[in-house]
Design an enzyme around this catalytic site. Structure first.
Site, PDB file in Angstrom:
ATOM      1  N   ARG A 156      47.842 -60.097 -73.697  1.00 28.95           N
ATOM      2  CA  ARG A 156      47.157 -60.558 -72.629  1.00 28.95           C
ATOM      3  C   ARG A 156      47.205 -62.069 -72.569  1.00 28.95           C
ATOM      4  O   ARG A 156      47.239 -62.705 -71.431  1.00 28.95           O
ATOM      5  CB  ARG A 156      45.909 -60.294 -72.454  1.00 28.95           C
ATOM      6  CG  ARG A 156      45.314 -58.860 -72.374  1.00 28.95           C
ATOM      7  CD  ARG A 156      43.893 -58.620 -72.558  1.00 28.95           C
ATOM      8  NE  ARG A 156      43.500 -57.102 -72.278  1.00 28.95           N
ATOM      9  CZ  ARG A 156      43.504 -56.220 -73.295  1.00 28.95           C
ATOM     10  NH1 ARG A 156      43.990 -56.628 -74.759  1.00 28.95           N
ATOM     11  NH2 ARG A 156      43.162 -54.805 -73.063  1.00 28.95           N
ATOM     12  N   ASN A 166      42.587 -62.696 -67.643  1.00 26.07           N
ATOM     13  CA  ASN A 166      42.922 -62.864 -69.110  1.00 26.07           C
ATOM     14  C   ASN A 166      43.763 -64.165 -69.416  1.00 26.07           C
ATOM     15  O   ASN A 166      44.532 -64.781 -68.392  1.00 26.07           O
ATOM     16  CB  ASN A 166      43.936 -61.799 -69.521  1.00 26.07           C
ATOM     17  CG  ASN A 166      42.997 -60.333 -69.560  1.00 26.07           C
ATOM     18  OD1 ASN A 166      41.857 -60.526 -70.370  1.00 26.07           O
ATOM     19  ND2 ASN A 166      43.380 -59.458 -69.045  1.00 26.07           N
ATOM     20  N   ARG A 175      35.576 -48.418 -73.429  1.00 27.25           N
ATOM     21  CA  ARG A 175      36.629 -47.521 -73.715  1.00 27.25           C
ATOM     22  C   ARG A 175      36.185 -46.906 -75.103  1.00 27.25           C
ATOM     23  O   ARG A 175      36.637 -45.685 -75.479  1.00 27.25           O
ATOM     24  CB  ARG A 175      37.889 -48.265 -73.946  1.00 27.25           C
ATOM     25  CG  ARG A 175      38.437 -48.682 -72.440  1.00 27.25           C
ATOM     26  CD  ARG A 175      39.608 -49.686 -72.439  1.00 27.25           C
ATOM     27  NE  ARG A 175      39.908 -50.060 -71.236  1.00 27.25           N
ATOM     28  CZ  ARG A 175      40.682 -51.001 -70.788  1.00 27.25           C
ATOM     29  NH1 ARG A 175      40.777 -52.054 -71.590  1.00 27.25           N
ATOM     30  NH2 ARG A 175      41.023 -51.231 -69.509  1.00 27.25           N
ATOM     31  N   HIS A 210      38.841 -60.379 -76.312  1.00 28.36           N
ATOM     32  CA  HIS A 210      39.170 -59.343 -75.242  1.00 28.36           C
ATOM     33  C   HIS A 210      40.651 -59.313 -75.506  1.00 28.36           C
ATOM     34  O   HIS A 210      41.579 -59.767 -74.620  1.00 28.36           O
ATOM     35  CB  HIS A 210      38.768 -59.526 -74.085  1.00 28.36           C
ATOM     36  CG  HIS A 210      39.133 -58.397 -73.071  1.00 28.36           C
ATOM     37  ND1 HIS A 210      39.311 -56.966 -73.229  1.00 28.36           N
ATOM     38  CD2 HIS A 210      40.126 -58.585 -71.752  1.00 28.36           C
ATOM     39  CE1 HIS A 210      39.807 -56.180 -72.304  1.00 28.36           C
ATOM     40  NE2 HIS A 210      40.179 -57.158 -71.248  1.00 28.36           N
TER      41      HIS A 210
END
Length: 304
Positions: free
Chosen positions: A89, A121, A152, A176
């Site tokens: 990312r 991101n 998730r 993240h």
């Protein structure tokens, strides 16, 4: 008072977020902003065609920053996901920085004083950079962070243990990105510690949570439904002053960056950060993740 939400960046995620806002009746006015000529207006017209089949009405406007002056929430999804390489990312640092540099002075000129929620991101780096660019309290600038990673993880656990996903609780924390981790000490299934289950296979479940997004990305070349849902849930928590806890990206004074950790959200943005009570190993993973975010923030600053 009329409820106003702005969405800046009307790509796959931005338009899915906008669709959810309109079809769920989350706002009285939706302001859609994009730099691509004609794009926001086209998506505005397409969304407007849906209004006749809904039980709510939303005024939809394209590319008018002035209407964001009194917006409750602005959701930022600018940048270019197509530049991601090798599942990293942080490949988006340059394009996301450019998108923030374009939008930040326009938000300031508009007099925006609500809550900004970043989707773009690398999320934690972007949130920290937004906090540098806008003359707002840090508590008013947050990101979706590890909320999606947490969803998730919950999905993976529910599937592995054949339970309803609503009965899986707990958090993924940190960046993240690749250094995020599941804090298994926080995870409970049907109100029992997940580690007590004979079906618990830590590595398999951790990998499913961490790599779940790339399974989608490798086929679609983007993800949109999960992240758009989370952004809308966070926006609703702000607008309704819900005091709801998300594992989102917010400022952690101990580490000096924004990072995914439990955050109570309401009308003013961050209300508080509940204690995490992590194990020693989880504390170390969290600290490593914070260091990773700092390293990538330094790469963003080096672009100046």
């Amino acid at each position: 008072m009329a409820r106003t939400i702005g969405v800046i960046g009307i790509g796959h995620v931005g338009v899915t977020t906008s669709f959810n806002i309109v079809t769920k009746g989350l706002a009285d006015t939706l302001v859609m902003i994009d730099t691509k000529p004609g794009w926001a207006e086209a998506e505005r017209l397409d969304l407007q065609d849906s209004l006749g089949g809904l039980n709510t009405y939303t005024r939809i406007v394209a590319n008018d920053y002035s209407l964001l002056r009194d917006a409750d929430v602005v959701i930022f999804s600018g940048g270019d996901i197509s530049v991601i390489k090798d599942g990293d990312r942080n490949s988006e640092i340059k394009t996301t920085k450019a998108a923030i540099d374009d939008a930040a002075p326009k938000l300031t000129a508009a007099g925006f004083h609500g809550v900004l929620i970043d989707i773009s991101n690398p999320c934690d780096v972007a949130v920290t950079y937004w906090q540098e660019k806008l003359d707002l309290h840090r508590n008013q600038i947050i990101g979706t962070g590890t909320a999606l990673d947490t969803y998730r993880m919950r999905r993976a656990v529910a599937e592995a243990m054949n339970v309803n996903v609503a009965d899986v609780r707990g958090f993924n924390l940190g960046e993240h990105g690749e250094s995020q981790f599941t804090a298994w000490s926080t995870v409970r299934v049907n109100n029992e510690p997940v580690k007590a289950s004979p079906d618990f296979k830590e590595k398999d479940l951790a990998d499913a949570a961490r790599l779940g997004g790339w399974q989608i990305f490798n086929a679609k070349h983007y993800t949109n439904f999960g992240i758009a849902t989370i952004a809308c849930e966070m926006a609703l928590a702000v607008m309704s002053d819900a005091g709801r806890i998300f594992p989102c990206s917010s400022y952690d004074p101990q580490y000096g960056v924004s990072i995914g950790h439990p955050t109570m959200i309401g009308r003013a943005g961050v209300i508080s950060n509940p204690p995490m009570h992590l194990t020693g190993d989880e504390v170390n993973q969290y600290a490593h993740s914070a260091d990773t975010i700092k390293e990538n923030l330094a790469k963003l600053h080096a672009l100046d």
